[in-house]
Write an enzyme that holds these catalytic residues in place. Structure first.
Site, mmCIF file in Angstrom:
data_model
loop_
_atom_site.group_PDB
_atom_site.id
_atom_site.type_symbol
_atom_site.label_atom_id
_atom_site.label_comp_id
_atom_site.label_asym_id
_atom_site.label_seq_id
_atom_site.Cartn_x
_atom_site.Cartn_y
_atom_site.Cartn_z
ATOM 1 N N ARG A 194 -10.264 -6.547 -0.525
ATOM 2 C CA ARG A 194 -10.099 -7.321 0.709
ATOM 3 C C ARG A 194 -10.996 -8.544 0.799
ATOM 4 O O ARG A 194 -10.710 -9.464 1.538
ATOM 5 C CB ARG A 194 -10.402 -6.419 1.930
ATOM 6 C CG ARG A 194 -9.418 -5.278 2.097
ATOM 7 C CD ARG A 194 -8.058 -5.829 2.518
ATOM 8 N NE ARG A 194 -7.054 -4.791 2.611
ATOM 9 C CZ ARG A 194 -6.248 -4.421 1.602
ATOM 10 N NH1 ARG A 194 -6.339 -5.012 0.427
ATOM 11 N NH2 ARG A 194 -5.355 -3.472 1.776
ATOM 12 N N GLN A 223 7.926 -7.609 -12.101
ATOM 13 C CA GLN A 223 7.663 -6.183 -11.847
ATOM 14 C C GLN A 223 8.976 -5.434 -11.839
ATOM 15 O O GLN A 223 9.913 -5.804 -11.139
ATOM 16 C CB GLN A 223 6.926 -6.022 -10.515
ATOM 17 C CG GLN A 223 6.587 -4.574 -10.186
ATOM 18 C CD GLN A 223 7.626 -3.922 -9.299
ATOM 19 O OE1 GLN A 223 8.143 -4.549 -8.383
ATOM 20 N NE2 GLN A 223 7.940 -2.660 -9.565
ATOM 21 N N SER A 249 -5.360 -2.471 -5.016
ATOM 22 C CA SER A 249 -5.458 -1.409 -4.004
ATOM 23 C C SER A 249 -6.802 -1.452 -3.277
ATOM 24 O O SER A 249 -7.829 -1.006 -3.778
ATOM 25 C CB SER A 249 -5.243 -0.002 -4.578
ATOM 26 O OG SER A 249 -3.962 0.090 -5.177
ATOM 27 N N HIS A 253 -1.252 2.140 -5.713
ATOM 28 C CA HIS A 253 -0.161 1.602 -4.889
ATOM 29 C C HIS A 253 -0.648 1.325 -3.468
ATOM 30 O O HIS A 253 0.073 1.519 -2.490
ATOM 31 C CB HIS A 253 1.018 2.575 -4.876
ATOM 32 C CG HIS A 253 2.365 1.890 -4.934
ATOM 33 N ND1 HIS A 253 3.050 1.700 -6.101
ATOM 34 C CD2 HIS A 253 3.140 1.347 -3.953
ATOM 35 C CE1 HIS A 253 4.200 1.079 -5.844
ATOM 36 N NE2 HIS A 253 4.268 0.857 -4.549
ATOM 37 N N ARG A 263 -0.491 4.055 -0.660
ATOM 38 C CA ARG A 263 0.693 4.249 0.165
ATOM 39 C C ARG A 263 1.601 5.366 -0.339
ATOM 40 O O ARG A 263 2.455 5.850 0.393
ATOM 41 C CB ARG A 263 1.494 2.945 0.256
ATOM 42 C CG ARG A 263 0.673 1.787 0.777
ATOM 43 C CD ARG A 263 1.425 0.463 0.721
ATOM 44 N NE ARG A 263 2.533 0.423 1.644
ATOM 45 C CZ ARG A 263 3.812 0.534 1.312
ATOM 46 N NH1 ARG A 263 4.155 0.685 0.048
ATOM 47 N NH2 ARG A 263 4.744 0.497 2.215
ATOM 48 N N TYR A 282 11.064 -1.748 -11.595
ATOM 49 C CA TYR A 282 11.246 -0.313 -11.404
ATOM 50 C C TYR A 282 12.375 0.090 -12.337
ATOM 51 O O TYR A 282 13.437 -0.549 -12.336
ATOM 52 C CB TYR A 282 11.645 0.009 -9.966
ATOM 53 C CG TYR A 282 10.486 0.047 -8.993
ATOM 54 C CD1 TYR A 282 9.389 0.858 -9.235
ATOM 55 C CD2 TYR A 282 10.507 -0.705 -7.824
ATOM 56 C CE1 TYR A 282 8.328 0.910 -8.339
ATOM 57 C CE2 TYR A 282 9.454 -0.661 -6.922
ATOM 58 C CZ TYR A 282 8.369 0.154 -7.186
ATOM 59 O OH TYR A 282 7.329 0.211 -6.316
HETATM 60 C C1 FMN Z 1 5.298 -3.627 1.734
HETATM 61 C C2 FMN Z 1 4.851 -3.314 0.317
HETATM 62 C C3 FMN Z 1 5.806 -3.306 -0.701
HETATM 63 C C4 FMN Z 1 5.418 -3.028 -2.012
HETATM 64 N N1 FMN Z 1 6.369 -3.045 -2.993
HETATM 65 C C5 FMN Z 1 5.990 -2.821 -4.271
HETATM 66 C C6 FMN Z 1 6.939 -2.900 -5.320
HETATM 67 O O1 FMN Z 1 8.128 -3.183 -5.121
HETATM 68 N N2 FMN Z 1 6.500 -2.642 -6.573
HETATM 69 C C7 FMN Z 1 5.195 -2.337 -6.857
HETATM 70 O O2 FMN Z 1 4.840 -2.113 -8.024
HETATM 71 N N3 FMN Z 1 4.273 -2.273 -5.872
HETATM 72 C C8 FMN Z 1 4.642 -2.506 -4.608
HETATM 73 N N4 FMN Z 1 3.700 -2.446 -3.605
HETATM 74 C C9 FMN Z 1 2.295 -2.132 -3.957
HETATM 75 C C10 FMN Z 1 1.558 -3.409 -4.296
HETATM 76 O O3 FMN Z 1 2.102 -3.983 -5.468
HETATM 77 C C11 FMN Z 1 0.073 -3.180 -4.564
HETATM 78 O O4 FMN Z 1 -0.100 -2.196 -5.581
HETATM 79 C C12 FMN Z 1 -0.705 -2.741 -3.340
HETATM 80 O O5 FMN Z 1 -0.189 -3.290 -2.150
HETATM 81 C C13 FMN Z 1 -2.135 -3.180 -3.527
HETATM 82 O O6 FMN Z 1 -2.942 -2.687 -2.527
HETATM 83 P P1 FMN Z 1 -3.415 -3.552 -1.258
HETATM 84 O O7 FMN Z 1 -2.202 -3.734 -0.413
HETATM 85 O O8 FMN Z 1 -4.442 -2.630 -0.637
HETATM 86 O O9 FMN Z 1 -4.025 -4.853 -1.745
HETATM 87 C C14 FMN Z 1 4.057 -2.735 -2.306
HETATM 88 C C15 FMN Z 1 3.107 -2.769 -1.267
HETATM 89 C C16 FMN Z 1 3.484 -3.051 0.034
HETATM 90 C C17 FMN Z 1 2.428 -3.088 1.112
#
Ligand code: FMN
Length: 214
Positions: free
Chosen positions: A143, A2, A140, A108, A111, A4
């Protein structure tokens, strides 16, 4: 891997080259997080990123990504490239026309910003737009094993799990992470059993009350 994309082209190229040398077989460009998330929940929790092992991010994340950035990753990596953070059929269609290997439907984990559509709600329209030209992954809010079943029934090729892995880790370390996956697998197997199917391929939109991807 992944990725950025940072504003520094040399850094991007180095990260891609390192990933390739390390044996990664595909690159996912996250397109939905040019800045750290500011959903109400993230603010309420006072979430602060710990120091993560992604030193290249000290260069920041590029705002205003465009298709030239995607082309650069395709060219530099020579690997299948997916974009993560797709929530519209139009973008999914364009990604396919531009030769991407797939898309990841994701908000995401809710978030980044409030008010985005849920991944599950937009999944059928993205699957329809992709028309089998690439893979469609989704994450996303998934669960339970039954959630995975529903996503597969909508045409997703795979489902991503984010925070449940961290919940497992917090509660029980590596064994907690294993148990998160084991529980999801068990629930999916149970749902398949109740639905009367024994293979993933049999999970089709016939199990949806309203077939959405026809
Ligand atoms: C603590 C944390 C860090 C994350 N860091 C990244 C990241 O660096 N790159 C990214 O594409 N998504 C990141 N995500 C998003 C996750 O890849 C993912 O899209 C998301 O957590 C999925 O939803 P869920 O937590 O409800 O299963 C992050 C999520 C969390 C909770």
């Amino acid at each position: 891997m992944q990725l950025y994309i940072t504003p520094d082209d040399a850094v991007n190229k180095k990260v891609i080259a390192d990933a390739k040398a390390a044996g990664y077989t595909a690159v996912v460009i996250s397109i939905d997080a040019p800045a750290a998330g500011k959903s109400d929940e993230v603010i309420r929790q006072g979430y602060k990123f710990p120091k993560l092992p992604k030193p290249y991010l000290q260069h920041g994340i590029k705002s205003g990504l465009d298709w030239d950035d995607v082309k650069m990753v395709m060219r530099e990596s020579g690997l299948p490239v997916l974009i993560k953070g797709v929530t519209t059929p139009e973008l999914a269609d364009e990604a396919m026309r531009r030769g991407l290997a797939g898309v990841i439907v994701s908000n995401h984990g809710g978030r980044q910003i409030d008010g985005l559509p849920g991944s599950f709600d937009v999944l059928p329209s993205v699957v329809k737009a992709v028309k089998g030209r690439g893979v469609v992954l989704v994450d996303s809010g998934f669960r339970r094993g039954a959630d995975v079943f529903k996503a597969l029934a909508c045409g997703a090729d795979a489902v991503g799990i984010g925070r449940p892995v961290l919940f497992g880790l917090a509660v029980g370390g590596w064994e907690g992470v294993q148990s998160t996956y084991a529980r999801l697998a068990e629930e999916l197997a149970f749902t398949m059993n109740v639905a009367g199917v024994s293979t993933i391929a049999e999970i089709t939109d016939k199990f949806l009350i309203e077939p959405k991807n026809v």
